[in-house]
Design a protein around this motif. Structure first.
Motif, PDB file in Angstrom:
ATOM      1  N   TRP A 190       0.836  -1.201   0.000  1.00  0.00           N
ATOM      2  CA  TRP A 190       0.000   0.000   0.000  1.00  0.00           C
ATOM      3  C   TRP A 190       0.872   1.252   0.000  1.00  0.00           C
ATOM      4  O   TRP A 190       1.889   1.328   0.683  1.00  0.00           O
ATOM      5  N   GLY A 191       0.484   2.254  -0.775  1.00  0.00           N
ATOM      6  CA  GLY A 191       1.238   3.501  -0.829  1.00  0.00           C
ATOM      7  C   GLY A 191       2.521   3.429  -1.617  1.00  0.00           C
ATOM      8  O   GLY A 191       3.325   4.367  -1.577  1.00  0.00           O
ATOM      9  N   THR A 192       2.735   2.344  -2.355  1.00  0.00           N
ATOM     10  CA  THR A 192       3.950   2.191  -3.154  1.00  0.00           C
ATOM     11  C   THR A 192       3.682   2.611  -4.594  1.00  0.00           C
ATOM     12  O   THR A 192       2.530   2.679  -5.036  1.00  0.00           O
ATOM     13  N   LEU A 217       1.072   0.874  -6.995  1.00  0.00           N
ATOM     14  CA  LEU A 217      -0.355   1.182  -6.921  1.00  0.00           C
ATOM     15  C   LEU A 217      -0.482   2.701  -6.833  1.00  0.00           C
ATOM     16  O   LEU A 217      -0.503   3.266  -5.748  1.00  0.00           O
ATOM     17  N   PRO A 218      -0.565   3.383  -7.976  1.00  0.00           N
ATOM     18  CA  PRO A 218      -0.450   4.845  -8.015  1.00  0.00           C
ATOM     19  C   PRO A 218      -1.594   5.563  -7.312  1.00  0.00           C
ATOM     20  O   PRO A 218      -2.631   4.980  -7.000  1.00  0.00           O
ATOM     21  N   PHE A 219      -1.388   6.868  -7.090  1.00  0.00           N
ATOM     22  CA  PHE A 219      -2.420   7.706  -6.484  1.00  0.00           C
ATOM     23  C   PHE A 219      -3.491   8.103  -7.497  1.00  0.00           C
ATOM     24  O   PHE A 219      -4.631   8.338  -7.139  1.00  0.00           O
ATOM     25  N   ARG A 253       3.471   1.861   6.860  1.00  0.00           N
ATOM     26  CA  ARG A 253       3.339   2.225   5.462  1.00  0.00           C
ATOM     27  C   ARG A 253       2.854   3.671   5.328  1.00  0.00           C
ATOM     28  O   ARG A 253       3.295   4.405   4.441  1.00  0.00           O
ATOM     29  N   PHE A 254       1.944   4.095   6.213  1.00  0.00           N
ATOM     30  CA  PHE A 254       1.461   5.471   6.141  1.00  0.00           C
ATOM     31  C   PHE A 254       2.592   6.449   6.437  1.00  0.00           C
ATOM     32  O   PHE A 254       2.730   7.477   5.769  1.00  0.00           O
ATOM     33  N   ALA A 255       3.400   6.154   7.449  1.00  0.00           N
ATOM     34  CA  ALA A 255       4.519   7.040   7.785  1.00  0.00           C
ATOM     35  C   ALA A 255       5.471   7.168   6.601  1.00  0.00           C
ATOM     36  O   ALA A 255       5.954   8.265   6.287  1.00  0.00           O
ATOM     37  N   ASP A 256       5.732   6.061   5.929  1.00  0.00           N
ATOM     38  CA  ASP A 256       6.632   6.101   4.781  1.00  0.00           C
ATOM     39  C   ASP A 256       6.020   6.905   3.640  1.00  0.00           C
ATOM     40  O   ASP A 256       6.698   7.728   3.004  1.00  0.00           O
ATOM     41  N   PHE A 304      11.718   3.544   8.014  1.00  0.00           N
ATOM     42  CA  PHE A 304      11.296   3.862   6.657  1.00  0.00           C
ATOM     43  C   PHE A 304      11.894   2.878   5.659  1.00  0.00           C
ATOM     44  O   PHE A 304      12.936   2.270   5.891  1.00  0.00           O
ATOM     45  N   GLU A 305      11.214   2.764   4.527  1.00  0.00           N
ATOM     46  CA  GLU A 305      11.693   1.875   3.468  1.00  0.00           C
ATOM     47  C   GLU A 305      13.052   2.317   2.958  1.00  0.00           C
ATOM     48  O   GLU A 305      13.927   1.503   2.691  1.00  0.00           O
ATOM     49  N   ASP A 306      13.230   3.629   2.805  1.00  0.00           N
ATOM     50  CA  ASP A 306      14.504   4.190   2.385  1.00  0.00           C
ATOM     51  C   ASP A 306      15.199   4.771   3.615  1.00  0.00           C
ATOM     52  O   ASP A 306      14.684   5.711   4.227  1.00  0.00           O
ATOM     53  N   PRO A 307      16.356   4.239   4.008  1.00  0.00           N
ATOM     54  CA  PRO A 307      17.030   4.726   5.218  1.00  0.00           C
ATOM     55  C   PRO A 307      17.356   6.216   5.179  1.00  0.00           C
ATOM     56  O   PRO A 307      17.500   6.858   6.220  1.00  0.00           O
ATOM     57  N   ASP A 308      17.470   6.780   3.988  1.00  0.00           N
ATOM     58  CA  ASP A 308      17.792   8.202   3.870  1.00  0.00           C
ATOM     59  C   ASP A 308      16.608   9.097   4.234  1.00  0.00           C
ATOM     60  O   ASP A 308      16.796  10.291   4.503  1.00  0.00           O
TER      61      ASP A 308
END
Length: 379
Positions: A154-156, A159-161, A254-257, A301-305
């Motif tokens: 979800w949110g990736t 699956l676009p907005f 997922r929402f936070a990311d 987060f998915e991306d550590p940066d």
């Protein structure tokens, strides 16, 4: 009753409207209706709609007082008669097999929502800028699937907005009272992302059949500078919906990311200095906290940066952050020459910044610069 209702918000798009309307009429599946909702256009858009309606009774134009794209889509939802409904922006177009491919995938899987792939077409030369792909992991899911069972998708980007990638069963939309927000920008984020969460049966249509036009000044995404905070309203509405449905704990990470990514993307996509500052100040003062992303650890987060960049918004002044963007953009261009356009836009913002009073006062000329260089050298 038509199999598919195609809902189109229309506002001052006479330049693109003929190509857009021609694309449904060229479909290999013919059992559909088109519901263009004119939002009080001041050009010849509604006249074009009337001309098409006279030639083909599947085109059923409506008019409404100027209320925005979200309201226009909601009007279309209220009038739709099809078993399924989907959305088409009036400056975009479908490939001829779009409806047939999506309908077949939806029927095969008894899906509430079916999603296809799209390509981004640059307006000035009609070049394909990028083509959306489903990840291998997403393709590997047994279909139909539910994001309640697979929340990591979800949110990736898979699956676009944007609503024009989705074919939704009309009874599903009405059962859950899914509607678009009445906000000037990002009004589709709430609709698509909450619908995806609520659906028990989602199917993939692995066909690239939607053409999304980019690089024009009249579409919603070009309004970032005019309404820099609007996407935050959309994110807060999504968060509140997750909480009211008892799903927030399942989707919290997922929402936070998603929220962090959109904050960074929107902040870095605004090239009007005053608007960029408004968003930056709001995020620093309360926006990050309201979204629950102020102090997340890097590994959340998915991306550590991501956590590092959120921390920069929290800890730096606006001028310091602008300097950081310039350095990052130059670094990226060195790695990829295709980012020359992005560098040119960002340097325009930088030149505006260095001419500002706050910059001339020397806020970023001493220790913060050395701190930033050390952070990204050793971080």
């Amino acid at each position: 009753m038509a199999e598919i209702s195609i809902i189109m918000p229309v506002y001052n798009v006479e330049k693109y409207l003929t190509e857009c309307l021609d694309s449904p009429l060229a479909q290999t599946l013919s059992d559909f209706e088109v519901i263009p909702v004119d939002d009080s256009s001041t050009d010849g858009s509604f006249a074009i709609l009337q001309q098409y309606a006279q030639k083909d009774n599947r085109i059923k134009p409506l008019q409404q007082p100027n209320s925005g794209a979200g309201a226009a889509r909601n009007t279309g939802i209220g009038k739709a008669q099809g078993k399924y409904m989907m959305f088409l922006d009036s400056d975009d177009w479908f490939d001829p097999t779009m409806l047939a491919d999506m309908f077949a995938a939806a029927e095969k899987n008894n899906a509430e929502i079916t999603v296809c792939r799209h390509r981004r077409i640059r307006d000035k030369d009609r070049a394909c800028v990028s083509e959306h792909q489903f990840s291998h992991a997403l393709r590997s899911l047994a279909q139909p699937f539910s994001l309640k069972e697979h929340p990591r998708f979800w949110g990736t980007p898979g699956l676009p907005f944007a609503p024009w990638c989705y074919l939704s069963r009309s009874d599903f939309i009405r059962e859950h009272d899914h509607r678009f927000q009445l906000i000037p920008r990002a009004n589709d984020l709430y609709f698509t992302q909450t619908a995806l969460v609520m659906a028990d049966k989602i199917a993939l249509c692995d066909s690239c059949v939607v053409n999304y036009r980019v690089g024009i000044s009249t579409n919603l995404q070009s309004g970032n500078a005019k309404t820099p905070l609007t996407f935050l309203d959309a994110l807060c509405a999504v968060m509140n919906k997750l909480k009211s449905e008892g799903l927030y704990a399942r989707f919290e990470q997922r929402f936070a990311d998603l929220a962090a990514r959109l904050c960074l993307t929107n902040l870095e996509a605004i090239y009007k200095l005053d608007s960029c500052r408004i968003l930056f100040d709001h995020l620093q003062e309360r926006g990050l906290k309201d979204l629950g992303i102020m102090d997340r650890p890097a590994d959340y987060f998915e991306d550590p940066d991501t956590a590092k960049r959120i921390a920069l918004i929290r800890d730096l002044s606006f001028d310091e952050y602008i300097l950081f963007l310039i350095g990052e953009t130059k670094r990226l261009r060195a790695e990829n020459s295709l980012l020359a356009d992005q560098l040119q836009q960002t340097e325009t913002l930088y030149r505006n910044a260095i001419n500002s009073a706050s910059f001339r006062m020397g806020k970023i000329l001493t220790a913060p610069l050395r701190w930033l260089k050390g952070l990204f050298k050793h971080g």
